[in-house]
Design an enzyme around this catalytic site. Structure first.
Site, short mmCIF file in Angstrom:
data_model
loop_
_atom_site.label_atom_id
_atom_site.label_comp_id
_atom_site.label_asym_id
_atom_site.label_seq_id
_atom_site.Cartn_x
_atom_site.Cartn_y
_atom_site.Cartn_z
N CYS A 164 -10.80 4.55 -39.38
CA CYS A 164 -9.55 5.19 -38.97
C CYS A 164 -8.42 4.20 -38.73
O CYS A 164 -7.29 4.61 -38.45
CB CYS A 164 -9.80 6.04 -37.72
SG CYS A 164 -11.22 7.12 -37.92
N HIS A 304 -2.79 6.78 -31.24
CA HIS A 304 -3.93 7.15 -32.09
C HIS A 304 -4.35 8.57 -31.73
O HIS A 304 -4.57 9.38 -32.62
CB HIS A 304 -5.07 6.16 -31.88
CG HIS A 304 -6.21 6.32 -32.84
ND1 HIS A 304 -6.02 6.35 -34.21
CD2 HIS A 304 -7.55 6.46 -32.64
CE1 HIS A 304 -7.19 6.50 -34.81
NE2 HIS A 304 -8.14 6.58 -33.88
N GLU A 315 -7.44 4.89 -24.71
CA GLU A 315 -6.14 4.47 -25.24
C GLU A 315 -5.10 4.51 -24.12
O GLU A 315 -4.26 3.61 -23.99
CB GLU A 315 -5.69 5.36 -26.40
CG GLU A 315 -4.38 4.88 -27.02
CD GLU A 315 -3.95 5.65 -28.26
OE1 GLU A 315 -3.03 5.17 -28.95
OE2 GLU A 315 -4.53 6.73 -28.53
N LYS A 336 -1.71 13.76 -34.66
CA LYS A 336 -2.98 14.40 -35.01
C LYS A 336 -3.11 15.79 -34.40
O LYS A 336 -3.95 16.58 -34.85
CB LYS A 336 -4.16 13.52 -34.59
CG LYS A 336 -4.27 12.21 -35.37
CD LYS A 336 -5.45 11.38 -34.92
CE LYS A 336 -5.55 10.05 -35.64
NZ LYS A 336 -4.49 9.10 -35.26
N HIS A 341 -6.96 14.68 -38.04
CA HIS A 341 -7.23 13.24 -38.17
C HIS A 341 -7.48 12.92 -39.65
O HIS A 341 -8.49 13.32 -40.22
CB HIS A 341 -8.44 12.87 -37.33
CG HIS A 341 -8.64 11.39 -37.16
ND1 HIS A 341 -7.99 10.45 -37.94
CD2 HIS A 341 -9.42 10.68 -36.30
CE1 HIS A 341 -8.36 9.25 -37.57
NE2 HIS A 341 -9.22 9.37 -36.57
N PHE A 400 -13.93 3.41 -36.18
CA PHE A 400 -15.37 3.14 -36.01
C PHE A 400 -15.67 1.71 -36.47
O PHE A 400 -15.08 1.22 -37.44
CB PHE A 400 -16.19 4.12 -36.86
CG PHE A 400 -16.28 5.51 -36.31
CD1 PHE A 400 -15.76 5.85 -35.08
CD2 PHE A 400 -16.91 6.51 -37.05
CE1 PHE A 400 -15.87 7.14 -34.59
CE2 PHE A 400 -17.02 7.81 -36.57
CZ PHE A 400 -16.50 8.12 -35.34
#
Length: 412
Positions: A164, A304, A315, A336, A341, A400
């Site tokens: 991502c 994010h 975050e 998002k 996403h 990830f």
């Protein structure tokens, strides 16, 4: 080493809320949700039956029949967004020289759909029936490869795969290429199309996806206490980064300047962020240092903000560590909540949104925010798009594997 200034002169997108930059921006600032029932395959046996698909899309409106057949959707999306960015920039390839313009577009997953199709062929009909085009259709670097072929660009060409964080890494790496003088201009961003039976099942079974099958439009709710996972999206976001003096000399429209890039590793866990968002903190600090900016100079953070429990909390904590008291003074929001996403494409699309925020002096909202979370207590623009002074935007992406990436854009 040369240290050129780098600006953005062209933007291109294809997203669940708009298949061009004007459509996308109108929807983003209007709080439109791109989520809905999956139409690409039968979801009756799936735990998650909705996603954020690109709408009203027919490949043959963009490509001839042969290309439409041979290009995987993630490649199609890359080429479409890149063409729009090039056209928007008005750059003349013949005048600049094809070898002076490069492509750096990443994909987190690549051609998942063709892998599924050909695995079925292998198991049912045997190895001799597997398509000889499988590998060229499957591999992630076909996004920049086919984009460069389509546009005739012969400069630096590469692909980053960092889940991502991919799109933001691609923008940052391309920024450094132009900054060093290795290219006059670079197309940069991310592309993804992984709304497939395997993609949805894989993410659903690791409990990463929202399961609000009864209310897809409100399922992505970043920073809201009742969030229960992200919504899979697809599409591409690409921008043209250009050396500042070159852009100025040709009278190009300039959306903003790329001034800072940070990228770090958590070295913690394959999916969970590090405690206190430690890796994200260092990424943001690195970008600020690279930009030679103080935290107080950031007006807006394109977060994010995935709508997962851990990401949104950590975050937020990371931003508090980096910004101190200023964390309660800047505005932040998550695209998002509307686009879903887009995995490897997220940073590309959100980079485009960040530049449009500077260009229009409007910050898009976070929609579907319904319940205050004491762990997420910053100003997430939950009341609708906000007209505000935006001189500098920070855009965050975390992937990830513990990959963190941050870019900072500034008004010229």
């Amino acid at each position: 080493m040369a240290n050129h200034r780098v600006v953005v002169t062209g933007l291109g997108v294809i997203t669940p809320i708009g298949n061009s930059v004007p459509e996308f921006w109108t929807a983003l600032t209007s709080g439109v949700s791109g989520m809905g029932p999956i139409t690409k395959f039968d979801t009756s046996k799936h735990k998650v039956r909705f996603a954020a698909e690109v709408k009203n899309y027919n490949a043959e409106n963009y490509f001839d029949k042969k290309e439409a057949r041979q290009f995987e959707p993630f490649v199609q999306f890359s080429v479409i967004a890149a063409r729009e960015a090039m056209k928007d920039s008005g750059i003349d390839v013949a005048k600049v020289g094809a070898e002076n313009i490069g492509v750096y577009i990443g994909s987190g997953i690549g051609g998942l759909s063709v892998m599924e199709e050909e695995t079925k062929v292998l198991l049912e009909k045997g190895p001799d029936r597997v398509s000889p085009r499988l590998i060229p259709r499957l591999i992630a670097n076909m996004a920049p490869g086919q984009t460069s072929i389509s546009l005739g660009l012969r400069g630096p060409n590469s692909c980053v795969v960092t889940a991502c964080a991919t799109g933001t890494h691609a923008i940052g790496d391309a920024f450094n290429i132009v900054r060093r003088g290795q290219a006059v201009a670079m197309l940069a961003g991310g592309t993804e199309s992984a709304i497939t039976p395997l993609g949805i099942a894989g993410f659903a079974n690791m409990h990463a996806l929202s399961r609000r099958n009864d209310s897809p439009a409100t399922a992505s709710r970043p920073f809201s206490k009742d969030r229960d996972g992200f919504v899979m999206g697809e599409g591409a976001g690409v921008m043209l980064l250009e050396e500042y003096e070159h852009a100025k000399a040709r009278g190009a429209k300039i959306y903003g300047e790329v001034v800072g890039y940070g990228f770090t590793a958590d070295a913690h866990h394959i999916t969970a962020p590090a405690p206190e968002g430690e890796g994200a903190q260092r990424s943001m600090r690195m970008a600020l240092k690279d930009a030679e900016m103080k935290p107080t100079e950031i007006d807006y953070v394109n977060a994010h903000g995935t709508s997962t429990e851990l990401n949104d909390k950590l975050e937020t904590i990371a931003m508090k560590h980096v910004f101190g008291e200023h964390a309660y003074k800047f505005a932040a929001s998550s695209n998002k909540s509307m686009t879903g996403h887009l995995l490897g494409a997220a940073g590309g699309v959100e980079g485009v949104a960040s530049l449009l925020s500077i260009h229009h002096q409007i910050a898009p909202p976070t929609i579907n925010y319904s319940e205050k979370d004491p762990d997420c207590d910053l100003d997430y623009i939950t009341e609708g798009a906000r007209k505000m002074k935006i001189a500098a935007v920070m855009s965050n992406s975390f992937g990830f594997g513990g990959h963190n990436a941050t870019v900072i854009f500034r008004k010229v």
